[in-house]
Design an enzyme around this catalytic site. Structure first.
Site, PDB file in Angstrom:
ATOM      1  N   ARG A  55      41.570  42.760  31.039  1.00 59.91           N
ATOM      2  CA  ARG A  55      41.593  44.046  31.041  1.00 59.91           C
ATOM      3  C   ARG A  55      42.733  44.658  31.678  1.00 59.91           C
ATOM      4  O   ARG A  55      43.578  45.493  31.235  1.00 59.91           O
ATOM      5  CB  ARG A  55      40.400  44.815  31.612  1.00 59.91           C
ATOM      6  CG  ARG A  55      39.274  45.027  30.587  1.00 59.91           C
ATOM      7  CD  ARG A  55      38.040  44.781  31.246  1.00 59.91           C
ATOM      8  NE  ARG A  55      37.738  43.365  31.896  1.00 59.91           N
ATOM      9  CZ  ARG A  55      37.180  42.398  30.972  1.00 59.91           C
ATOM     10  NH1 ARG A  55      36.659  42.744  29.913  1.00 59.91           N
ATOM     11  NH2 ARG A  55      37.267  41.330  31.363  1.00 59.91           N
ATOM     12  N   THR A  56      42.981  43.910  32.848  1.00 61.39           N
ATOM     13  CA  THR A  56      43.960  44.529  34.057  1.00 61.39           C
ATOM     14  C   THR A  56      45.233  44.415  33.372  1.00 61.39           C
ATOM     15  O   THR A  56      46.303  45.375  33.168  1.00 61.39           O
ATOM     16  CB  THR A  56      43.834  44.039  35.518  1.00 61.39           C
ATOM     17  OG1 THR A  56      42.517  44.172  35.680  1.00 61.39           O
ATOM     18  CG2 THR A  56      44.544  44.830  36.267  1.00 61.39           C
ATOM     19  N   LYS A  84      56.242  25.011  41.641  1.00 61.89           N
ATOM     20  CA  LYS A  84      56.904  24.090  42.421  1.00 61.89           C
ATOM     21  C   LYS A  84      57.048  24.409  43.697  1.00 61.89           C
ATOM     22  O   LYS A  84      57.845  23.777  44.644  1.00 61.89           O
ATOM     23  CB  LYS A  84      58.262  24.323  41.663  1.00 61.89           C
ATOM     24  CG  LYS A  84      58.518  24.063  40.307  1.00 61.89           C
ATOM     25  CD  LYS A  84      59.839  24.159  39.767  1.00 61.89           C
ATOM     26  CE  LYS A  84      60.053  25.157  38.697  1.00 61.89           C
ATOM     27  NZ  LYS A  84      61.437  25.139  38.220  1.00 61.89           N
ATOM     28  N   ARG A 105      48.745  40.212  40.344  1.00 65.28           N
ATOM     29  CA  ARG A 105      47.558  39.650  40.696  1.00 65.28           C
ATOM     30  C   ARG A 105      47.362  38.238  41.299  1.00 65.28           C
ATOM     31  O   ARG A 105      48.372  37.414  40.910  1.00 65.28           O
ATOM     32  CB  ARG A 105      46.412  39.626  39.543  1.00 65.28           C
ATOM     33  CG  ARG A 105      45.059  38.949  39.879  1.00 65.28           C
ATOM     34  CD  ARG A 105      44.027  39.067  38.913  1.00 65.28           C
ATOM     35  NE  ARG A 105      43.631  40.146  38.540  1.00 65.28           N
ATOM     36  CZ  ARG A 105      42.522  40.944  37.704  1.00 65.28           C
ATOM     37  NH1 ARG A 105      42.073  39.607  37.130  1.00 65.28           N
ATOM     38  NH2 ARG A 105      42.093  42.017  37.644  1.00 65.28           N
ATOM     39  N   HIS A 133      41.310  45.953  44.739  1.00 65.41           N
ATOM     40  CA  HIS A 133      41.870  46.289  43.261  1.00 65.41           C
ATOM     41  C   HIS A 133      41.714  47.835  42.954  1.00 65.41           C
ATOM     42  O   HIS A 133      41.103  48.481  42.471  1.00 65.41           O
ATOM     43  CB  HIS A 133      40.574  45.563  42.265  1.00 65.41           C
ATOM     44  CG  HIS A 133      41.129  45.320  40.839  1.00 65.41           C
ATOM     45  ND1 HIS A 133      42.218  45.760  40.157  1.00 65.41           N
ATOM     46  CD2 HIS A 133      40.555  44.806  39.847  1.00 65.41           C
ATOM     47  CE1 HIS A 133      42.547  45.747  39.268  1.00 65.41           C
ATOM     48  NE2 HIS A 133      41.289  44.900  38.965  1.00 65.41           N
TER      49      HIS A 133
END
Ligand code: CP
Length: 306
Positions: A55-56, A84, A105, A133
């Site tokens: 969703r986000t 890396k 995120r 959030h």
């Protein structure tokens, strides 16, 4: 001005006062009448997702496309140079050269805050570990306001994993700007952590902690169900013990008030049975995802439009 106040981005729900919330909810509502626009024509949004999302990420990307902008980014840390050994700071100082705003995120609780310290463009926290959030919480409020007509005066139950659930933390913080009665409902092991409770007490949020939602279901206007966050548990045996603590079933709806609304930030696992989905006047968690698109259109427009 919203753009000036949030020029470093949206990292925590604590940045928002009542005027900011009212303003962005109003803008989100206005966006419901804007399917396509070119107000972000020539702008680029970078979506850096080091954790899974449906969703986000997709609603931010859809919002950007709908407003005429472009999107770059990745949906897994496995394909970025973080793999890396590159630092978040170096990643941000690179990606800011390619974009006008970064949505990130990350599994680390302080990642968005760290990123904003290095960035010259706005950072939007799209979920930082078991911390916050904030844009989910804003869309949750837009959903409640539109579906219930108000937020003040409501009885709101917040159920599930209150310890690790980042949507719960941001939503609780935003609700401390309102005159609502909150019931935090969880097994004792998954109760809201003290640092959040102390903040909410300082802000005079009216809340009670209980362990069974059925004890208050008949008085609730809103029940915000959340999943138990399996990925945050260090001890998987503990997860197995609590994973089915709450299962909202069809029979639960029978005792709810006429205007009752069941929300969930999603994804849902077992905590709401699928037979509930047909009761679309009360089970509004898919409608909630649509409010999310409009709220995120509003945020992107506010942060990036000239
Ligand atoms: N609500 C939410 O954050 O969903 P995603 O994990 O699918 O983005």
């Amino acid at each position: 001005m919203f753009k000036e106040k949030f020029r470093e981005g949206i990292i925590s729900a604590k940045q928002f006062d009542r005027d900011d919330i009212d303003y962005i909810l109003k803008k989100g509502k206005e966006m419901m009448n804007v399917k396509n626009s070119n107000i972000l024509n020539g702008k680029i949004l970078a979506t850096l997702f080091f954790e899974p999302s449906t969703r986000t990420r997709l609603s931010f990307e859809s919002a950007m496309h709908r407003l005429g902008g472009n999107v770059i980014g990745f949906s897994s840390g496995e394909v970025s140079s973080i793999k890396k050994g590159e630092s978040i700071a170096d990643t941000i100082r690179t990606v800011e050269n390619y974009s006008d705003c970064i949505v990130m995120r990350n599994p680390l609780e302080g990642a968005a805050m760290l990123a904003s310290r290095f960035a010259k463009i706005p950072i939007i926290n799209a979920g930082s570990g078991s911390g916050e959030h904030p844009t989910q919480a804003l869309l949750d409020l837009l959903t409640i306001q539109e579906e219930c007509g108000t937020i003040d005066g409501l009885n709101i139950g917040i159920v599930g994993d209150l310890k690790y659930g980042r949507t719960v933390h941001s939503l609780s913080i935003l609700l401390s700007n309102f005159d609502a009665n909150i019931y935090f409902i969880s097994p004792k092991e998954l109760a809201l952590r003290n640092r959040y409770k102390e903040y909410l007490q300082e802000r005079h949020l009216k809340f009670k902690e209980i362990t069974k939602y059925r004890n208050v279901l008949d008085i609730l206007d809103v029940l915000y169900m959340t999943r138990i966050q399996k990925e945050r548990f260090i001890d998987q045996e503990e997860y197995e013990r609590v994973k089915n603590s709450f299962v909202f079933r069809e029979e639960d709806l029978k005792v709810t008030k006429e205007g009752f609304k069941l929300l969930h930030p999603l994804p849902r696992i077992t905590e709401i049975t699928p037979d509930i989905d047909a009761y679309t006047d009360k089970a509004i968690f898919f409608k909630q995802t649509n409010y999310g698109l409009h709220l995120r259109k509003a945020l992107l427009a506010e942060l990036m439009a000239d």
